[in-house]
Design a protein around this motif. Sequence first.
Motif, PDB file in Angstrom:
ATOM      1  N   VAL A  25      18.872-109.440  13.303  1.00 13.74           N
ATOM      2  CA  VAL A  25      20.358-109.615  13.803  1.00 13.74           C
ATOM      3  C   VAL A  25      20.963-108.322  13.958  1.00 13.74           C
ATOM      4  O   VAL A  25      21.736-108.128  15.071  1.00 13.74           O
ATOM      5  CB  VAL A  25      21.253-110.266  12.480  1.00 13.74           C
ATOM      6  CG1 VAL A  25      22.723-110.445  12.848  1.00 13.74           C
ATOM      7  CG2 VAL A  25      20.892-111.830  12.366  1.00 13.74           C
ATOM      8  N   ALA A  26      20.660-107.145  13.364  1.00 11.78           N
ATOM      9  CA  ALA A  26      21.197-105.902  13.611  1.00 11.78           C
ATOM     10  C   ALA A  26      20.868-105.610  14.863  1.00 11.78           C
ATOM     11  O   ALA A  26      21.401-104.729  15.773  1.00 11.78           O
ATOM     12  CB  ALA A  26      20.715-104.951  12.614  1.00 11.78           C
ATOM     13  N   THR A  27      19.551-105.905  15.250  1.00 15.02           N
ATOM     14  CA  THR A  27      18.943-105.506  16.546  1.00 15.02           C
ATOM     15  C   THR A  27      19.759-106.241  17.886  1.00 15.02           C
ATOM     16  O   THR A  27      20.169-105.616  18.594  1.00 15.02           O
ATOM     17  CB  THR A  27      17.567-105.777  16.607  1.00 15.02           C
ATOM     18  OG1 THR A  27      16.603-105.023  15.727  1.00 15.02           O
ATOM     19  CG2 THR A  27      16.923-105.527  18.241  1.00 15.02           C
ATOM     20  N   HIS A  28      19.931-107.284  17.430  1.00 11.93           N
ATOM     21  CA  HIS A  28      20.793-108.133  18.568  1.00 11.93           C
ATOM     22  C   HIS A  28      22.236-107.603  18.651  1.00 11.93           C
ATOM     23  O   HIS A  28      22.717-107.486  19.753  1.00 11.93           O
ATOM     24  CB  HIS A  28      20.811-109.640  17.980  1.00 11.93           C
ATOM     25  CG  HIS A  28      21.962-110.436  18.485  1.00 11.93           C
ATOM     26  ND1 HIS A  28      22.102-110.873  19.927  1.00 11.93           N
ATOM     27  CD2 HIS A  28      23.145-110.719  18.031  1.00 11.93           C
ATOM     28  CE1 HIS A  28      23.179-111.564  20.240  1.00 11.93           C
ATOM     29  NE2 HIS A  28      23.864-111.554  19.242  1.00 11.93           N
ATOM     30  N   LEU A  29      22.889-107.216  17.483  1.00 13.57           N
ATOM     31  CA  LEU A  29      24.188-106.844  17.622  1.00 13.57           C
ATOM     32  C   LEU A  29      24.266-105.333  18.314  1.00 13.57           C
ATOM     33  O   LEU A  29      25.263-105.158  19.110  1.00 13.57           O
ATOM     34  CB  LEU A  29      24.867-106.811  16.250  1.00 13.57           C
ATOM     35  CG  LEU A  29      25.102-107.991  15.655  1.00 13.57           C
ATOM     36  CD1 LEU A  29      25.569-107.878  14.165  1.00 13.57           C
ATOM     37  CD2 LEU A  29      25.929-108.993  16.354  1.00 13.57           C
ATOM     38  N   ALA A  30      23.372-104.668  18.099  1.00  6.02           N
ATOM     39  CA  ALA A  30      23.134-103.332  18.899  1.00  6.02           C
ATOM     40  C   ALA A  30      23.004-103.600  20.288  1.00  6.02           C
ATOM     41  O   ALA A  30      23.734-102.830  21.196  1.00  6.02           O
ATOM     42  CB  ALA A  30      22.029-102.376  18.274  1.00  6.02           C
ATOM     43  N   ALA A  31      22.301-104.638  20.736  1.00  4.26           N
ATOM     44  CA  ALA A  31      22.010-105.100  22.038  1.00  4.26           C
ATOM     45  C   ALA A  31      23.516-105.340  22.745  1.00  4.26           C
ATOM     46  O   ALA A  31      23.717-105.099  23.951  1.00  4.26           O
ATOM     47  CB  ALA A  31      20.840-106.154  22.336  1.00  4.26           C
ATOM     48  N   ARG A  32      24.119-106.265  21.827  1.00  3.84           N
ATOM     49  CA  ARG A  32      25.395-106.583  22.332  1.00  3.84           C
ATOM     50  C   ARG A  32      26.423-105.343  22.712  1.00  3.84           C
ATOM     51  O   ARG A  32      27.085-105.535  23.600  1.00  3.84           O
ATOM     52  CB  ARG A  32      26.329-107.559  21.345  1.00  3.84           C
ATOM     53  CG  ARG A  32      25.550-108.793  21.224  1.00  3.84           C
ATOM     54  CD  ARG A  32      25.597-110.168  22.180  1.00  3.84           C
ATOM     55  NE  ARG A  32      26.522-109.935  23.016  1.00  3.84           N
ATOM     56  CZ  ARG A  32      25.701-110.088  24.383  1.00  3.84           C
ATOM     57  NH1 ARG A  32      24.597-110.480  24.615  1.00  3.84           N
ATOM     58  NH2 ARG A  32      26.285-110.195  25.443  1.00  3.84           N
ATOM     59  N   VAL A  33      26.425-104.439  21.685  1.00  3.36           N
ATOM     60  CA  VAL A  33      27.344-103.311  21.997  1.00  3.36           C
ATOM     61  C   VAL A  33      26.936-102.591  23.332  1.00  3.36           C
ATOM     62  O   VAL A  33      27.714-102.213  24.027  1.00  3.36           O
ATOM     63  CB  VAL A  33      27.042-102.229  21.015  1.00  3.36           C
ATOM     64  CG1 VAL A  33      27.871-101.014  20.954  1.00  3.36           C
ATOM     65  CG2 VAL A  33      27.885-102.930  19.512  1.00  3.36           C
TER      66      VAL A  33
END
Length: 190
Positions: free
Chosen positions: A111-119
């Motif tokens: 999830v953290a990796t996904h959120l970093a990609a969204r940023v």
Amino acid sequence: MSLLSEANQRRLLEGSTRDVHAAGTVIFHPASRDRAYLLERGLARGYTTVPDGRQATITFFHSRELMGGTSIVSHPPAIFVQIVAKSMITTLELEKVRKLAAAENEVVAAVATHLAARVRSAYKLIAVRTLGDIRQRLAYDLLDRASRAQLEAGLLEARVTQAELANSIGSAREVVGRALAALREARLVE
């Protein structure tokens, strides 16, 4: 999903539902209860509005992406999610996913990796809208306009003059005309 073991993939999908949504459907809005989705196939648009009806596209979601990842670890942003092209979406059982993320480092790391990609995606969008070349800014503007029009008319098309496009992207009408011709030649627009 690709960052998860098979066991955690199964756990993540427990209790989920899969549906096909038509283009133009708004599947999430600020008053919706918290949700998280997997966009199996299709294209969706995240956008926000102001009281006078103007809209700003925040992001586009593509096939095999998580939508609503912030809901897993916090609260979702106050946005709308519109289906741009017919899409297959899996709605995750949010409470189960939250518990899984709290218990499994692998899940919260994904999830953290996904959120970093969204940023990173948000940064890229800002860069394209402000610093992109004419063709990039024009293509984005056209997709954004067509997505907004789809909500009203049901068709993914933008009815706009070259002068309006030029004003929107900060260019001259003649330059926009040449860029549109190049997009037509590349078969990106009709």
